[in-house]
Design a protein around this motif. Structure first.
Motif, PDB file in Angstrom:
ATOM      1  N   VAL A   1       0.840  -1.207   0.000  1.00  0.00           N
ATOM      2  CA  VAL A   1       0.000   0.000   0.000  1.00  0.00           C
ATOM      3  C   VAL A   1       0.871   1.251   0.000  1.00  0.00           C
ATOM      4  CG1 VAL A   1      -1.705   1.320   1.312  1.00  0.00           C
ATOM      5  CG2 VAL A   1      -1.970  -1.147   1.053  1.00  0.00           C
ATOM      6  N   GLN A   2       1.916   1.251   0.818  1.00  0.00           N
ATOM      7  CA  GLN A   2       2.797   2.418   0.850  1.00  0.00           C
ATOM      8  C   GLN A   2       3.495   2.619  -0.490  1.00  0.00           C
ATOM      9  OE1 GLN A   2       3.038   4.720   3.128  1.00  0.00           O
ATOM     10  NE2 GLN A   2       1.617   3.710   4.531  1.00  0.00           N
ATOM     11  N   GLY A   3       3.924   1.534  -1.117  1.00  0.00           N
ATOM     12  CA  GLY A   3       4.545   1.649  -2.425  1.00  0.00           C
ATOM     13  C   GLY A   3       3.579   2.173  -3.468  1.00  0.00           C
ATOM     14  N   PHE A   4       2.343   1.733  -3.394  1.00  0.00           N
ATOM     15  CA  PHE A   4       1.320   2.213  -4.328  1.00  0.00           C
ATOM     16  C   PHE A   4       1.084   3.714  -4.139  1.00  0.00           C
ATOM     17  CE2 PHE A   4      -3.226   3.203  -4.925  1.00  0.00           C
ATOM     18  CZ  PHE A   4      -3.329   2.972  -6.291  1.00  0.00           C
ATOM     19  N   LEU A   5       0.954   4.154  -2.881  1.00  0.00           N
ATOM     20  CA  LEU A   5       0.730   5.579  -2.615  1.00  0.00           C
ATOM     21  C   LEU A   5       1.908   6.421  -3.077  1.00  0.00           C
ATOM     22  CD1 LEU A   5      -0.878   5.349   0.952  1.00  0.00           C
ATOM     23  CD2 LEU A   5      -2.040   5.760  -1.222  1.00  0.00           C
ATOM     24  N   GLU A   6       3.132   5.910  -2.909  1.00  0.00           N
ATOM     25  CA  GLU A   6       4.300   6.651  -3.379  1.00  0.00           C
ATOM     26  C   GLU A   6       4.327   6.697  -4.909  1.00  0.00           C
ATOM     27  OE1 GLU A   6       7.714   4.868  -1.619  1.00  0.00           O
ATOM     28  OE2 GLU A   6       7.163   5.416   0.426  1.00  0.00           O
ATOM     29  N   ALA A   7       3.890   5.627  -5.551  1.00  0.00           N
ATOM     30  CA  ALA A   7       3.853   5.611  -7.015  1.00  0.00           C
ATOM     31  C   ALA A   7       2.862   6.634  -7.562  1.00  0.00           C
ATOM     32  CB  ALA A   7       3.497   4.212  -7.517  1.00  0.00           C
TER      33      ALA A   7
END
Length: 583
Positions: free
Chosen positions: A37-43
Motif C-alpha cells: 500500500v505504501q509503495g502504491f501511494l508513493e507511485a
C-alpha cells in the motif's frame, strides 16, 4: 584560482530552478501488505504518464477497473493507514486497510478544484496474487489520493479561456455594447511534467470546467478533439505552435477559427509565455493562424488592460487621482475634473468606470449614491440611489463598474438588504437576485470579464468571500442573476477587503481562525496560487489591485494610502482613504 592579474567583471547567467522528477518503484518481491500500500501511494506521486508503475501494485481485475483520471483527492499530510486482518481459508489471508487523513480539496474529472474539509476514510483490500503468491491490491477507491505537498509539486493551475456567452442585453438608445466578447478564465489543474500542454488543450476542447454554459461559450464545434495520435505540443524556435484537430473542426469559417485560435493562444500562454502564434489544422488543411497582437482584437482580456490613474478620496472628501504607474514616492494628488473633484458633496468612497470617463461616489454618511462624468463642468445632480439604513454601516457599499458600463452596489439596510444594478450608472436601480444567498452583501467587485462577481457576505465579524457567475437576463430591461456561488477563501473566517488581481485571482485581506490579519492571493476556485505573498501590513481597511500585471498593490491602512511596488516594501503615498483602480 588565478594568483595574478587585475579583477574583471564577469557576466553571471542565473540558472533555472531544477525540475525534480519522481520515478516510481515497482513492488518488491515478498513485500508485506503494508509495504504494498505504501509503495502504491508513493507511485501515485510519480511522473508516470498513465500511472503504469502504480498499476503493478494491483491485481489484474483491479487494474482493469481503476480510473485514476476520475478525481484527485488532496489530504493535509498525505494518506495514513489503519489495518485489520481476517482469515479466509487456512491457506490464504486477506488484509483490509483504511486510508485516513484530513480532506483539503478534490480535483474532479474535469480538472476543476474544489475545497473540502472533514475526515477522509476509504477502504483498501489486498489479496495474494494467484500466480506468484504476492500481495496485491484487489479493491481501492477510484482516483488518486495525495498529500498537499505532493499535489503542489505534481500539479499546476492553468487558466483555460472561453468567451462570454453574449453581450449584455442592450436597451433602446444604449451605446454600451462590447466590440468583442470577453475572454473568461476557467482555472484547471494539470500534471506539471506529463505533457501539460496536451492535457490543458484537451481540457479546453472538452468545454468549461467551473463555468456554466449560460455565461460562457466556446468557439470550437461540439465534440472537437485533438487529432488521433497527438502526444505532444511544442512551439518552434520562433514561438509558433501548430495544433492539429480532428475532422469536426474542418470547414469552420474565418471568424470562428479566429476565436478558436484566440482561446488556444490565451490558454497556452499560461504554460509557455513564449508562444507567439497559434496555427490550427484539421482535415489535412490549414484552418487559420493567429498572433498574440491579433488575439487581443478577437476577445478582450481584463489582464491586458492598464488603467491610467489610481483614484482615492482626500481629506476634504473630494475624489482625487494620481498616475497609476508613477514612480514618484509621494505623488501629488490632483482633483478629478467635474463635480466629484470640487468637494461640493462630501464623499467617503468612489468607483470609476473602466474607460475612466464616469465616476460614482457614495456620500459621507453612506446613504446616497451620486454619478457624474469626469469632465470639466459636469454637475453632480440628485442622488441616483438612497439607502434607508439607520446607521452608517447599514447603508451603501463601495460601488463597482462592470465591463459594460453598468454600476453594481449593495444596500446593507437590515430591513431590506439588496444587491443592485444601475444600467450605465444612470438607470433605475434594479435588484439582482443571488441564487442561494441568505446573508447580506458587504462588498461587491465585478471582474473585468463581466462574467464573475466577488461578494463579501456575512454578519458581524463572520464574513466570507464568495464568487458567483453573472447570468444575463433574457429581456433587456431585466437585471441579470448571480448563480453558482462558491467560497474563494475558505481558510479565512473574517474577510476585511478584496480586489480582483488577475483573470482568475483576487487579493484578499482577512483573518483565519484564531489568527491575525493577513494579505494573500486566492483563486476563484478556492485554491492558493503559486505567487509570493505580499509583505505584511497592519490595520488594512481597503485594498486595490488591477487584473493586469505591472501596477502595484495599493492599500488604505493605519499609515494612510500606501503601495507595494514589485520586489519592494510598502511605501507611504499620501493621505486619504478609499483607494481604487478603475472598475
Amino acid at each position: 584560482m588565478p594568483d595574478s592579474g587585475d579583477p574583471r567583471d564577469v557576466t553571471s547567467v542565473p540558472r533555472p530552478d531544477a525540475q525534480v522528477r519522481v520515478f516510481a518503484l515497482p513492488p518488491a518481491e515478498g513485500a508485506s501488505p503494508t509495504q504494498i500500500v505504501q509503495g502504491f501511494l508513493e507511485a501515485l506521486t510519480s511522473d508516470d504518464p498513465g500511472y503504469e508503475t502504480a498499476r503493478e501494485y494491483l491485481t489484474p481485475e483491479a487494474e482493469k477497473t481503476w480510473r485514476p483520471e476520475w478525481s484527485t483527492t488532496v489530504l493535509a499530510d498525505g494518506p495514513g493507514t489503519a489495518s485489520g486482518r481476517s482469515v479466509l481459508r487456512e491457506d490464504t489471508t486477506e488484509y483490509a486497510l483504511t486510508l485516513t487523513g484530513t480532506h483539503v480539496a478534490t480535483v474532479d474529472e474535469a480538472r476543476s478544484y474544489s475545497p473540502a474539509e472533514g475526515a477522509y476514510e476509504e477502504k483498501v483490500r489486498l489479496v495474494r496474487d494467484g500466480e506468484g503468491g504476492e500481495w496485491r491490491i484487489d479493491a481501492l477507491p477510484q482516483g488518486v489520493v495525495l498529500g498537499r505537498a505532493d499535489f503542489q509539486r505534481n500539479f499546476l493551475s492553468v487558466n483555460k479561456y472561453y468567451l462570454s456567452a453574449a453581450d449584455r442585453p442592450v436597451g433602446a438608445g444604449s451605446t454600451a455594447r462590447s466590440a468583442e466578447p470577453a475572454a473568461v478564465a476557467d482555472p484547471v489543474y494539470v500534471r506539471r511534467r506529463v505533457e501539460p500542454m496536451v492535457e490543458v488543450v484537451t481540457s479546453l476542447l472538452e468545454g468549461p470546467s467551473g463555468l456554466p454554459a449560460s455565461v460562457v461559450r466556446s468557439g470550437f464545434p461540439d465534440g472537437t478533439a485533438l487529432a488521433r495520435g497527438t502526444t505532444s505540443l511544442t512551439p518552434d524556435d520562433e514561438g509558433r505552435l501548430t495544433v492539429t484537430l480532428d475532422d469536426r473542426a474542418a470547414g469552420v469559417d474565418a471568424d470562428t477559427c479566429a476565436e478558436m485560435a484566440a482561446q488556444t493562444l490565451f490558454t497556452l500562454r499560461g504554460l509557455t509565455p513564449t508562444v507567439e502564434e497559434v496555427r490550427l489544422r484539421a482535415g489535412g488543411t490549414s484552418l487559420c493562424s493567429l498572433t498574440g497582437d491579433r488575439a487581443e482584437t478577437v476577445a478582450a482580456r481584463g489582464s491586458a488592460g492598464q488603467p491610467h490613474h489610481l483614484y482615492l478620496v482626500d481629506d476634504e472628501h473630494r475624489v482625487v487621482r494620481i498616475p497609476a504607474g508613477g514612480t514618484t514616492a509621494k505623488p501629488y494628488p490632483v482633483p478629478v475634473p467635474g463635480a466629484l473633484g470640487e468637494g461640493s458633496t462630501a464623499l467617503r468612497s468612489v468607483a470609476v468606470s473602466r474607460d475612466e470617463d464616469v465616476a460614482a461616489g457614495v456620500g459621507l454618511d453612506g446613504g446616497s449614491l451620486y454619478v457624474s462624468d469626469l469632465e470639466s463642468g459636469a454637475s453632480i445632480g440628485e442622488p441616483v440611489l438612497v439607502s434607508r439604513g439607520a446607521r452608517e454601516e447599514d447603508r451603501l457599499t463601495t460601488p463597482s463598474w462592470d465591463a459594460h458600463g453598468d454600476l453594481w452596489i449593495a444596500d446593507q439596510d437590515p430591513d431590506r438588504p439588496r444587491l443592485l444594478l444601475l444600467r450605465e450608472g444612470t438607470g433605475a436601480p434594479r435588484e439582482v437576485r443571488v441564487a442561494g444567498l441568505e446573508d447580506p452583501v458587504r462588498a461587491v467587485r465585478v471582474a473585468a470579464d463581466g462574467v464573475r462577481v466577488a461578494l463579501v457576505v456575512g454578519e458581524g465579524e463572520d464574513r466570507s468571500l464568495l464568487i458567483g457567475q453573472i447570468e444575463p437576463a433574457a429581456h433587456p430591461e431585466d437585471p441579470p442573476t448571480v448563480v453558482g456561488l462558491r467560497s474563494a477563501a475558505p481558510q479565512l473566517e473574517e474577510v476585511t477587503a478584496m480586489s480582483w488581481a488577475g483573470d482568475s485571482r483576487l487579493v484578499v485581506v482577512g483573518r483565519g481562525s484564531g489568527g491575525v490579519q493577513q494579505i494573500g492571493y486566492v483563486q476563484v476556485d478556492g485554491s492558493t496560487p503559486e505567487t509570493s505573498v505580499p509583505a505584511a501590513l497592519t490595520g488594512v481597511r481597503e485594498i486595490a489591485a488591477t487584473e493586469g500585471e505591472g501596477l502595484p498593490l495599493v492599500a488604505y491602512s493605519e499609515d494612510g494610502i500606501v503601495r507595494l511596488p514589485s520586489g519592494m516594501q510598502w511605501q507611504k503615498v499620501t493621505a486619504g482613504t478609499a483607494p481604487v483602480y478603475p472598475g
